[in-house]
Design a protein around this motif. Structure first.
Motif, PDB file in Angstrom:
ATOM      1  N   LYS A  10       0.905  -1.242   0.029  1.00 35.09           N
ATOM      2  CA  LYS A  10      -0.167   0.021  -0.116  1.00 35.09           C
ATOM      3  C   LYS A  10       0.845   1.190  -0.148  1.00 35.09           C
ATOM      4  O   LYS A  10       0.462   2.340  -0.276  1.00 35.09           O
ATOM      5  CB  LYS A  10      -0.948  -0.137   1.226  1.00 35.09           C
ATOM      6  N   CYS A  51       1.290   1.807  -3.660  1.00 34.26           N
ATOM      7  CA  CYS A  51       0.129   1.932  -4.613  1.00 34.26           C
ATOM      8  C   CYS A  51      -0.335   3.628  -4.781  1.00 34.26           C
ATOM      9  O   CYS A  51      -0.117   4.257  -3.694  1.00 34.26           O
ATOM     10  CB  CYS A  51      -1.062   1.306  -3.892  1.00 34.26           C
ATOM     11  N   ILE A  52      -0.582   3.996  -5.782  1.00 38.62           N
ATOM     12  CA  ILE A  52      -0.906   5.184  -5.862  1.00 38.62           C
ATOM     13  C   ILE A  52      -2.619   5.357  -6.308  1.00 38.62           C
ATOM     14  O   ILE A  52      -3.189   6.401  -6.405  1.00 38.62           O
ATOM     15  CB  ILE A  52      -0.441   5.785  -7.029  1.00 38.62           C
ATOM     16  N   GLY A  53      -3.420   4.299  -6.210  1.00 34.45           N
ATOM     17  CA  GLY A  53      -4.789   4.412  -6.249  1.00 34.45           C
ATOM     18  C   GLY A  53      -5.289   4.732  -7.709  1.00 34.45           C
ATOM     19  O   GLY A  53      -6.178   5.288  -7.566  1.00 34.45           O
ATOM     20  N   CYS A  54      -4.396   4.288  -8.778  1.00 29.87           N
ATOM     21  CA  CYS A  54      -5.108   4.702  -9.957  1.00 29.87           C
ATOM     22  C   CYS A  54      -6.314   3.725 -10.390  1.00 29.87           C
ATOM     23  O   CYS A  54      -6.893   3.962 -11.416  1.00 29.87           O
ATOM     24  CB  CYS A  54      -3.898   4.512 -11.054  1.00 29.87           C
ATOM     25  N   ALA A  55      -6.365   2.433  -9.781  1.00 32.84           N
ATOM     26  CA  ALA A  55      -7.483   1.719 -10.059  1.00 32.84           C
ATOM     27  C   ALA A  55      -7.620   0.676 -11.252  1.00 32.84           C
ATOM     28  O   ALA A  55      -8.323  -0.095 -11.586  1.00 32.84           O
ATOM     29  CB  ALA A  55      -8.784   2.431  -9.991  1.00 32.84           C
ATOM     30  N   LEU A  94      -8.485  -2.841 -10.597  1.00 36.57           N
ATOM     31  CA  LEU A  94      -9.727  -2.740 -10.807  1.00 36.57           C
ATOM     32  C   LEU A  94     -10.363  -3.490 -12.297  1.00 36.57           C
ATOM     33  O   LEU A  94     -11.144  -4.011 -12.463  1.00 36.57           O
ATOM     34  CB  LEU A  94     -10.648  -1.707 -10.224  1.00 36.57           C
ATOM     35  N   GLY A 151     -13.947  -7.743  -9.691  1.00 39.37           N
ATOM     36  CA  GLY A 151     -14.416  -6.416  -8.940  1.00 39.37           C
ATOM     37  C   GLY A 151     -13.750  -6.526  -7.645  1.00 39.37           C
ATOM     38  O   GLY A 151     -14.502  -5.923  -6.607  1.00 39.37           O
ATOM     39  N   PRO A 177     -10.716  -5.517  -6.052  1.00 38.25           N
ATOM     40  CA  PRO A 177     -10.009  -4.216  -5.557  1.00 38.25           C
ATOM     41  C   PRO A 177     -10.955  -3.326  -5.075  1.00 38.25           C
ATOM     42  O   PRO A 177     -12.134  -2.825  -5.757  1.00 38.25           O
ATOM     43  CB  PRO A 177      -9.281  -3.516  -6.850  1.00 38.25           C
ATOM     44  N   GLN A 178     -10.622  -2.732  -3.721  1.00 37.55           N
ATOM     45  CA  GLN A 178     -11.709  -1.854  -3.212  1.00 37.55           C
ATOM     46  C   GLN A 178     -10.880  -0.641  -2.971  1.00 37.55           C
ATOM     47  O   GLN A 178      -9.588  -0.362  -2.819  1.00 37.55           O
ATOM     48  CB  GLN A 178     -12.069  -2.215  -1.783  1.00 37.55           C
ATOM     49  N   PHE A 179     -11.476   0.531  -3.122  1.00 31.77           N
ATOM     50  CA  PHE A 179     -11.029   2.084  -3.054  1.00 31.77           C
ATOM     51  C   PHE A 179     -11.609   2.845  -1.926  1.00 31.77           C
ATOM     52  O   PHE A 179     -12.570   3.233  -2.214  1.00 31.77           O
ATOM     53  CB  PHE A 179     -10.738   2.496  -4.106  1.00 31.77           C
ATOM     54  N   ILE A 228     -12.045  11.724  -2.718  1.00 33.72           N
ATOM     55  CA  ILE A 228     -11.295  11.359  -3.587  1.00 33.72           C
ATOM     56  C   ILE A 228     -10.643   9.833  -3.189  1.00 33.72           C
ATOM     57  O   ILE A 228     -10.339   9.575  -1.819  1.00 33.72           O
ATOM     58  CB  ILE A 228     -10.013  12.147  -3.997  1.00 33.72           C
ATOM     59  N   LYS A 229     -10.534   8.687  -4.122  1.00 28.97           N
ATOM     60  CA  LYS A 229     -10.225   7.476  -3.675  1.00 28.97           C
ATOM     61  C   LYS A 229      -8.996   7.291  -3.333  1.00 28.97           C
ATOM     62  O   LYS A 229      -8.122   8.025  -3.594  1.00 28.97           O
ATOM     63  CB  LYS A 229     -10.520   6.531  -4.827  1.00 28.97           C
ATOM     64  N   VAL A 239      -5.930   4.691  -1.678  1.00 28.46           N
ATOM     65  CA  VAL A 239      -5.057   3.529  -2.239  1.00 28.46           C
ATOM     66  C   VAL A 239      -5.934   2.360  -2.110  1.00 28.46           C
ATOM     67  O   VAL A 239      -6.734   2.073  -1.290  1.00 28.46           O
ATOM     68  CB  VAL A 239      -3.512   3.147  -1.405  1.00 28.46           C
ATOM     69  N   TRP A 257     -19.574  -1.598  -6.878  1.00 29.83           N
ATOM     70  CA  TRP A 257     -19.460  -2.879  -6.064  1.00 29.83           C
ATOM     71  C   TRP A 257     -20.900  -3.296  -5.591  1.00 29.83           C
ATOM     72  O   TRP A 257     -21.081  -4.304  -4.909  1.00 29.83           O
ATOM     73  CB  TRP A 257     -18.525  -2.298  -4.786  1.00 29.83           C
ATOM     74  N   LEU A 259     -22.252  -5.295  -9.199  1.00 30.05           N
ATOM     75  CA  LEU A 259     -20.874  -5.994  -8.949  1.00 30.05           C
ATOM     76  C   LEU A 259     -21.237  -7.170 -10.027  1.00 30.05           C
ATOM     77  O   LEU A 259     -20.279  -7.591 -10.945  1.00 30.05           O
ATOM     78  CB  LEU A 259     -20.709  -6.401  -7.945  1.00 30.05           C
ATOM     79  N   ILE A 291     -18.724  -8.443 -13.375  1.00 28.43           N
ATOM     80  CA  ILE A 291     -18.185  -9.614 -13.259  1.00 28.43           C
ATOM     81  C   ILE A 291     -18.868 -10.280 -14.580  1.00 28.43           C
ATOM     82  O   ILE A 291     -17.920 -10.723 -15.397  1.00 28.43           O
ATOM     83  CB  ILE A 291     -18.601 -10.372 -12.201  1.00 28.43           C
ATOM     84  N   GLY A 336       4.204   5.303  -4.726  1.00 29.93           N
ATOM     85  CA  GLY A 336       4.204   5.990  -3.324  1.00 29.93           C
ATOM     86  C   GLY A 336       3.766   7.404  -3.622  1.00 29.93           C
ATOM     87  O   GLY A 336       3.170   7.986  -4.562  1.00 29.93           O
ATOM     88  N   VAL A 370       4.420   9.479  -6.710  1.00 37.14           N
ATOM     89  CA  VAL A 370       3.429   9.471  -7.740  1.00 37.14           C
ATOM     90  C   VAL A 370       2.322  10.120  -7.243  1.00 37.14           C
ATOM     91  O   VAL A 370       1.443  10.399  -8.012  1.00 37.14           O
ATOM     92  CB  VAL A 370       3.840   8.175  -8.249  1.00 37.14           C
ATOM     93  N   ARG A 371       1.750   9.609  -6.156  1.00 31.92           N
ATOM     94  CA  ARG A 371       0.430  10.287  -5.760  1.00 31.92           C
ATOM     95  C   ARG A 371       0.317  11.651  -5.768  1.00 31.92           C
ATOM     96  O   ARG A 371      -0.866  12.229  -6.354  1.00 31.92           O
ATOM     97  CB  ARG A 371       0.161   9.702  -4.180  1.00 31.92           C
ATOM     98  N   LYS A 381      -0.273  12.584  -9.522  1.00 33.57           N
ATOM     99  CA  LYS A 381      -1.615  12.211  -9.804  1.00 33.57           C
ATOM    100  C   LYS A 381      -2.438  13.267  -9.522  1.00 33.57           C
ATOM    101  O   LYS A 381      -3.455  13.603 -10.404  1.00 33.57           O
ATOM    102  CB  LYS A 381      -1.906  10.798  -9.168  1.00 33.57           C
ATOM    103  N   TYR A 432     -10.798   9.257 -12.751  1.00 35.03           N
ATOM    104  CA  TYR A 432     -10.551   9.950 -11.406  1.00 35.03           C
ATOM    105  C   TYR A 432     -11.516   9.799 -10.269  1.00 35.03           C
ATOM    106  O   TYR A 432     -11.178   9.661  -9.265  1.00 35.03           O
ATOM    107  CB  TYR A 432     -10.060  11.375 -11.546  1.00 35.03           C
ATOM    108  N   GLN A 475     -14.414   7.677 -10.545  1.00 36.07           N
ATOM    109  CA  GLN A 475     -14.467   6.128 -10.775  1.00 36.07           C
ATOM    110  C   GLN A 475     -16.157   5.768 -10.676  1.00 36.07           C
ATOM    111  O   GLN A 475     -16.622   5.043 -11.449  1.00 36.07           O
ATOM    112  CB  GLN A 475     -13.753   5.655  -9.571  1.00 36.07           C
ATOM    113  N   ILE A 498     -17.149  -0.669 -14.980  1.00 40.23           N
ATOM    114  CA  ILE A 498     -15.818  -1.032 -15.158  1.00 40.23           C
ATOM    115  C   ILE A 498     -15.520  -1.279 -16.505  1.00 40.23           C
ATOM    116  O   ILE A 498     -14.273  -0.825 -16.810  1.00 40.23           O
ATOM    117  CB  ILE A 498     -15.634  -2.497 -14.400  1.00 40.23           C
TER     118      ILE A 498
END
Lengths: 202, 298
Positions: free
Chosen positions: A88, A91-95, A98, A104, A106-108, A116-117, A119, B26, B30, B34, B128, B131-132, B135, B215, B217, B232
């Motif tokens: 974690k 992770c940058i949370g780009c999804a 997912l 389905g 991965p959870q954010f 905002i989502k 990680v 979800w 979901l 799927i 990490g 990069v976050r 973003k 972004y 989502q 998805i």
């Protein structure tokens, strides 16, 4: 467990009664925030007579995990026993995981600021993460590490009908095969009585 | 009376909030997500996204990142830049409004492109926090991009439609393959500039839309549900389109910068003070120059 064991989940759809016990146990054991469902029970063909069945799904710990292939930060790693885990802190949370995942999983969680989502969070098969095993940090970030304590993942441990199986894939398929083969066998048509308890002789 | 409206407004807002709390990814959806993965009748986007992202996008971006500048370096060394006389008159081509809007767009591109590439090559940067932050900068600088792209679309639209000159321009690759000062067929904007304009505006709108989808989502779009497209799958399509268009944007952005800064000496000043050298217009925008001459403006 053999040396080449790969740990897998399998949910026996003939046994799942859609009680949601697994997902509640998971959320409780790992103290997941609201809105994060590492495990979820879904019902297929809902309302169609004879075709309806329920399943418990989470991360399936795929052998060729597509999440691991698409991750731009390479934060996923697959343990020798087949458990798919992620870091974690990378992770940058780009999804993207997912988008790649067929389940389905991965959870954010929402990060707080502007909703905002954050990680990614997912089922760890109760094996924690890359932090020091059973450390406070690991528990805070990834939840319990039951595997390191020799315990079964909490969802499968508490499944009341033993629909949710977890373990070496070869053993899981043996158990399932046995279940399929024994359907209809050993079913008592007469109630238990004297003869069963004490034999036919008086 | 007033309180009644406040209550209605609050109810409307709260229904929005509740609507948002029901996840499109979800919750009950979901199952659609799927089943939509790779079943018959689905778009098979899960598979395509996985293959594209795992094997193709990174090498393609790497190719553009190094290939395009390499080609231009070669061009600069073999053919060299175009040098126009700075002694003749100057022609006023870009108004202050044009230049301000262009500057905002320029700043947004300078923020968007490196941060986007850092996300693409996140593992090289170790992922990490760094990069976050990139973003988030990528998301915030989109606001600057939106502010500039709408006026930019309208302010140059009337010169951007295809013209016979454009085909001729493309046939000789804009006259960049030699140093002859032969008039190049082009109006106020040449075919290359027009391509860049359409990519930056129409392509830009698509980039904004797909980027926002990824972004945020979990935004419910009824048009998707009514067309049986799972959320998805929509996100997968967004990622594929965003990356593919991103390749073109990066390539043409490098081209744009090379042309303005290196290939045509002093061309960048037209976007700073609004004036182009008369000889530059005469050669590179010959149709526009003729038009100005007929009007007696030069």
């Amino acid at each position: 467990m053999s040396e080449n064991a790969r740990l897998k989940f399998y949910c026996d759809e003939h046994r799942c009664i859609s009680c949601d016990g697994c997902s509640v146990a998971c959320a409780e054991a790992h103290e997941l925030p609201a809105g994060i469902n590492r495990r979820k029970v879904i019902t297929m063909n809902e309302g169609i007579l004879g075709l309806e069945y329920s399943l418990s799904i989470a991360c399936m710990h795929c052998t060729d995990a597509p999440c691991e292939q698409v991750c731009p930060t390479d934060c996923f790693y697959i343990r020798e026993d087949g458990i798919v885990l992620h870091d974690k802190e990378k992770c940058i949370g780009c999804a993207y995981c997912l988008y790649a995942c067929p389940f389905g999983a991965p959870q954010f969680p929402s990060d707080g600021a502007f909703g905002i989502k954050g990680v990614m969070d997912k089922c760890t098969m109760c094996a924690g993460g890359p932090e020091e095993t059973n450390s406070h940090k690991e528990r805070e970030m990834y939840g319990q590490n039951r595997i390191s304590e020799g315990k079964v993942p909490v969802c499968a441990a508490m499944c009341s009908t033993k629909a949710l199986l977890v373990g070496d894939s070869a053993e899981i398929s043996d158990i399932y095969r046995e279940r399929v083969l024994s359907v209809g066998h050993g079913v008592k048509t007469q109630p238990y009585g004297w003869s069963t308890a004490y034999g036919s002789k008086i | 009376m007033k309180s009644k409206y406040i209550i209605i407004a609050l109810l409307a807002l709260s229904s929005l909030a509740f609507g948002a709390s029901e996840s499109v990814v979800w919750s009950d959806n979901l199952i659609d997500n799927i089943l939509g993965y790779d079943k018959k009748g689905s778009l098979h986007l899960g598979q395509y996204f996985t293959i594209l992202q795992s094997t193709y996008f990174k090498p393609l971006f790497l190719g553009v990142l190094f290939g395009v500048p390499a080609v231009f370096l070669l061009h600069y060394m073999v053919i060299g830049p175009m040098i126009f006389s700075h002694d003749r008159k100057k022609i006023y081509v870009f108004t202050l409004f044009h230049r301000v809007i262009h500057a905002i767009a320029g700043v947004s591109f300078i923020l968007l492109i490196p941060t986007g590439l850092i996300m693409m090559f996140a593992s090289t940067f170790g992922g990490g926090e760094f990069v976050r932050v990139c973003k988030e900068i990528h998301a915030i600088s989109t606001l600057l991009f939106i502010v500039s792209i709408v006026p930019m679309f309208f302010m140059w639209l009337r010169w951007m439609f295809i013209h016979l000159d454009d085909i001729k321009w493309l046939m000789i690759v804009g006259g960049y393959l030699n140093k002859d000062k032969k008039p190049v067929p082009a109006g106020r904007f040449n075919a290359g500039q027009k391509t860049w304009y359409w990519l930056a505006t129409l392509g830009g709108f698509i980039m904004i839309g797909t980027g926002a989808a990824m972004y945020f989502q979990d935004i419910r779009l009824d048009i998707l549900a009514s067309n049986h497209i799972s959320q998805i799958d929509f996100l997968r399509a967004s990622a594929i389109v965003h990356n593919a268009l991103g390749l073109a944007v990066v390539a043409l952005f490098f081209t744009h910068v090379y042309m303005a800064v290196f290939a045509i000496k002093g061309a960048i000043h037209s976007m700073i003070d609004g004036h182009k050298e008369e000889e530059e217009v005469e050669i590179l925008h010959s149709s526009y120059y003729r038009e100005l001459k007929e009007k007696g403006e030069v």
